[in-house]
Design an enzyme around this catalytic site. Structure first.
Site, PDB file in Angstrom:
ATOM      1  N   ARG A 278       3.756  -7.730  13.927  1.00  0.00           N
ATOM      2  CA  ARG A 278       2.982  -6.694  13.230  1.00  0.00           C
ATOM      3  C   ARG A 278       1.783  -7.293  12.512  1.00  0.00           C
ATOM      4  O   ARG A 278       0.706  -6.723  12.515  1.00  0.00           O
ATOM      5  CB  ARG A 278       3.870  -5.967  12.216  1.00  0.00           C
ATOM      6  CG  ARG A 278       4.807  -4.981  12.855  1.00  0.00           C
ATOM      7  CD  ARG A 278       5.955  -4.648  11.943  1.00  0.00           C
ATOM      8  NE  ARG A 278       5.560  -3.845  10.811  1.00  0.00           N
ATOM      9  CZ  ARG A 278       6.268  -3.763   9.677  1.00  0.00           C
ATOM     10  NH1 ARG A 278       7.360  -4.463   9.534  1.00  0.00           N
ATOM     11  NH2 ARG A 278       5.865  -2.993   8.705  1.00  0.00           N
TER      12      ARG A 278
ATOM     13  N   LYS B 257       0.812  -1.225   0.000  1.00  0.00           N
ATOM     14  CA  LYS B 257       0.000   0.000   0.000  1.00  0.00           C
ATOM     15  C   LYS B 257       0.847   1.277   0.000  1.00  0.00           C
ATOM     16  O   LYS B 257       0.449   2.269  -0.603  1.00  0.00           O
ATOM     17  CB  LYS B 257      -1.030   0.006   1.132  1.00  0.00           C
ATOM     18  CG  LYS B 257      -0.457   0.014   2.526  1.00  0.00           C
ATOM     19  CD  LYS B 257      -1.575  -0.080   3.533  1.00  0.00           C
ATOM     20  CE  LYS B 257      -1.055   0.109   4.949  1.00  0.00           C
ATOM     21  NZ  LYS B 257       0.092  -0.773   5.310  1.00  0.00           N
TER      22      LYS B 257
ATOM     23  N   ARG C 115      12.253  -5.627   1.310  1.00  0.00           N
ATOM     24  CA  ARG C 115      12.001  -4.179   1.299  1.00  0.00           C
ATOM     25  C   ARG C 115      13.234  -3.387   1.757  1.00  0.00           C
ATOM     26  O   ARG C 115      13.920  -3.752   2.698  1.00  0.00           O
ATOM     27  CB  ARG C 115      10.824  -3.876   2.231  1.00  0.00           C
ATOM     28  CG  ARG C 115      10.539  -2.397   2.333  1.00  0.00           C
ATOM     29  CD  ARG C 115       9.117  -2.130   2.671  1.00  0.00           C
ATOM     30  NE  ARG C 115       8.836  -2.338   4.084  1.00  0.00           N
ATOM     31  CZ  ARG C 115       7.646  -2.074   4.627  1.00  0.00           C
ATOM     32  NH1 ARG C 115       6.656  -1.644   3.879  1.00  0.00           N
ATOM     33  NH2 ARG C 115       7.459  -2.278   5.903  1.00  0.00           N
TER      34      ARG C 115
ATOM     35  N   ARG D 225      14.490  -1.729   7.502  1.00  0.00           N
ATOM     36  CA  ARG D 225      13.926  -1.246   8.762  1.00  0.00           C
ATOM     37  C   ARG D 225      14.049  -2.310   9.842  1.00  0.00           C
ATOM     38  O   ARG D 225      13.898  -3.486   9.574  1.00  0.00           O
ATOM     39  CB  ARG D 225      12.454  -0.875   8.558  1.00  0.00           C
ATOM     40  CG  ARG D 225      12.293   0.444   7.855  1.00  0.00           C
ATOM     41  CD  ARG D 225      10.906   0.652   7.359  1.00  0.00           C
ATOM     42  NE  ARG D 225       9.883   0.124   8.253  1.00  0.00           N
ATOM     43  CZ  ARG D 225       8.587   0.228   8.004  1.00  0.00           C
ATOM     44  NH1 ARG D 225       8.166   0.834   6.920  1.00  0.00           N
ATOM     45  NH2 ARG D 225       7.709  -0.268   8.846  1.00  0.00           N
TER      46      ARG D 225
ATOM     47  N   ARG E 180      -5.214   2.277  12.553  1.00  0.00           N
ATOM     48  CA  ARG E 180      -4.841   0.883  12.769  1.00  0.00           C
ATOM     49  C   ARG E 180      -5.660   0.250  13.888  1.00  0.00           C
ATOM     50  O   ARG E 180      -5.365  -0.872  14.301  1.00  0.00           O
ATOM     51  CB  ARG E 180      -3.364   0.807  13.155  1.00  0.00           C
ATOM     52  CG  ARG E 180      -2.420   0.657  11.971  1.00  0.00           C
ATOM     53  CD  ARG E 180      -1.032   0.739  12.531  1.00  0.00           C
ATOM     54  NE  ARG E 180      -0.034   0.013  11.824  1.00  0.00           N
ATOM     55  CZ  ARG E 180       0.802   0.557  10.929  1.00  0.00           C
ATOM     56  NH1 ARG E 180       0.661   1.801  10.580  1.00  0.00           N
ATOM     57  NH2 ARG E 180       1.758  -0.160  10.399  1.00  0.00           N
TER      58      ARG E 180
HETATM   59  P1  AMP Z   1       4.605   1.419   8.948  1.00  0.00           P
HETATM   60  O1  AMP Z   1       5.672   2.196   8.243  1.00  0.00           O
HETATM   61  O2  AMP Z   1       3.221   1.894   8.602  1.00  0.00           O
HETATM   62  O3  AMP Z   1       4.743  -0.067   8.796  1.00  0.00           O
HETATM   63  O4  AMP Z   1       4.794   1.721  10.506  1.00  0.00           O
HETATM   64  C1  AMP Z   1       5.967   1.378  11.188  1.00  0.00           C
HETATM   65  C2  AMP Z   1       5.708   1.331  12.667  1.00  0.00           C
HETATM   66  O5  AMP Z   1       5.287   2.626  13.120  1.00  0.00           O
HETATM   67  C3  AMP Z   1       4.593   0.385  13.082  1.00  0.00           C
HETATM   68  O6  AMP Z   1       5.035  -0.949  13.256  1.00  0.00           O
HETATM   69  C4  AMP Z   1       4.160   1.008  14.416  1.00  0.00           C
HETATM   70  O7  AMP Z   1       5.075   0.718  15.444  1.00  0.00           O
HETATM   71  C5  AMP Z   1       4.276   2.503  14.122  1.00  0.00           C
HETATM   72  N1  AMP Z   1       3.022   3.064  13.571  1.00  0.00           N
HETATM   73  C6  AMP Z   1       2.781   3.536  12.306  1.00  0.00           C
HETATM   74  N2  AMP Z   1       1.523   3.959  12.175  1.00  0.00           N
HETATM   75  C7  AMP Z   1       0.944   3.766  13.376  1.00  0.00           C
HETATM   76  C8  AMP Z   1      -0.352   3.981  13.892  1.00  0.00           C
HETATM   77  N3  AMP Z   1      -1.339   4.460  13.127  1.00  0.00           N
HETATM   78  N4  AMP Z   1      -0.589   3.651  15.188  1.00  0.00           N
HETATM   79  C9  AMP Z   1       0.372   3.155  15.988  1.00  0.00           C
HETATM   80  N5  AMP Z   1       1.609   2.896  15.563  1.00  0.00           N
HETATM   81  C10 AMP Z   1       1.903   3.202  14.279  1.00  0.00           C
END
Ligand code: AMP
Length: 214
Positions: free
Chosen positions: A167, A14, A123, A156, A89
């Protein structure tokens, strides 16, 4: 006005599709993961607290991320709309979002688990601008270097196997009610993102635009 939410588990692609759809509509992608990584980089108190959760693949407390998001959506470039990538989320966040803005459409990207795991393993993310690559499907022109800004590409911490598993588990549990919530409101669209970007990317972008317009 295009106020769009992108839903789908980590690794479904996404973030990559958000990049393309953003260019198509000339609206910004607001990635909460990227906002948080910037906050961590800044060394702020909130950033330090967020990092503890992020490194383990856990969700950051809603108050921290919602405050960052509210500030970002108030910026001028979001006036014509935005794509929200990575938020909401949980139901708590979906309700918090309704207090900040109105959502016109929610697109849910789906793909089988096997495909998702392979994508997360390959990634690479730019440490400077957050642009996403994949060693096989979307390779950078120069190994380890971002095409967009010349920043260094990194794996990451939360793309390591243990954090990935966590996750995905959290996603399944917490996002299901959010999908039902948008479905009830009649704004939920599904897009099949099984094909890899290098093979089916264009088709999936087309399907996404149709979903948004439909
Ligand atoms: P992402 O890049 O969207 O995979 O986010 C990386 C990490 O950031 C996630 O594993 C969470 O620890 C944190 N994170 C991102 N978006 C949120 C959210 N909406 N609520 C809580 N934690 C978030």
């Amino acid at each position: 006005m295009k106020r769009i939410v992108f839903l789908g588990s980590a690794g479904v692609g996404k973030g990559t599709y958000a990049q393309d759809i953003s260019e198509h509509y000339k609206i910004p992608t607001v990635s909460t993961g990227h906002l948080l990584r910037e906050e961590v980089e800044s060394g702020s108190k909130e950033g330090k607290e967020a990092k503890k959760h992020m490194d383990k693949g856990e969700l950051v407390p809603t108050n921290i991320i919602t405050a960052l998001l509210k500030k970002r959506l108030a910026k001028k470039d979001c006036k014509k709309g935005f794509i929200l990538d990575g938020y909401p989320r949980s139901m708590e966040q979906a309700r918090a979002l309704d207090k900040i803005t109105h959502i016109d459409v929610a697109v849910n990207f789906i793909a089988p688990l096997k495909v998702i795991l392979s994508r997360l393993g390959g990634r690479r993310t730019c440490s400077k601008c957050g642009w996403i690559f994949h060693i096989k499907n979307i390779p950078p022109k120069k190994k380890g270097i971002c095409d967009k800004c010349g920043g260094k590409l990194l794996i990451r911490k939360d793309d390591q196997p243990e954090a990935i598993k966590k996750r995905l588990d959290i996603y399944k549990k917490k996002v299901k009610p959010v999908l039902d919530y948008y479905k009830k409101r009649g704004v939920l669209k599904q897009v099949d993102a099984t094909l890899d970007y290098s093979v089916g990317g264009e088709q999936i972008v087309d399907d996404t635009i149709k979903a948004i317009e439909g």
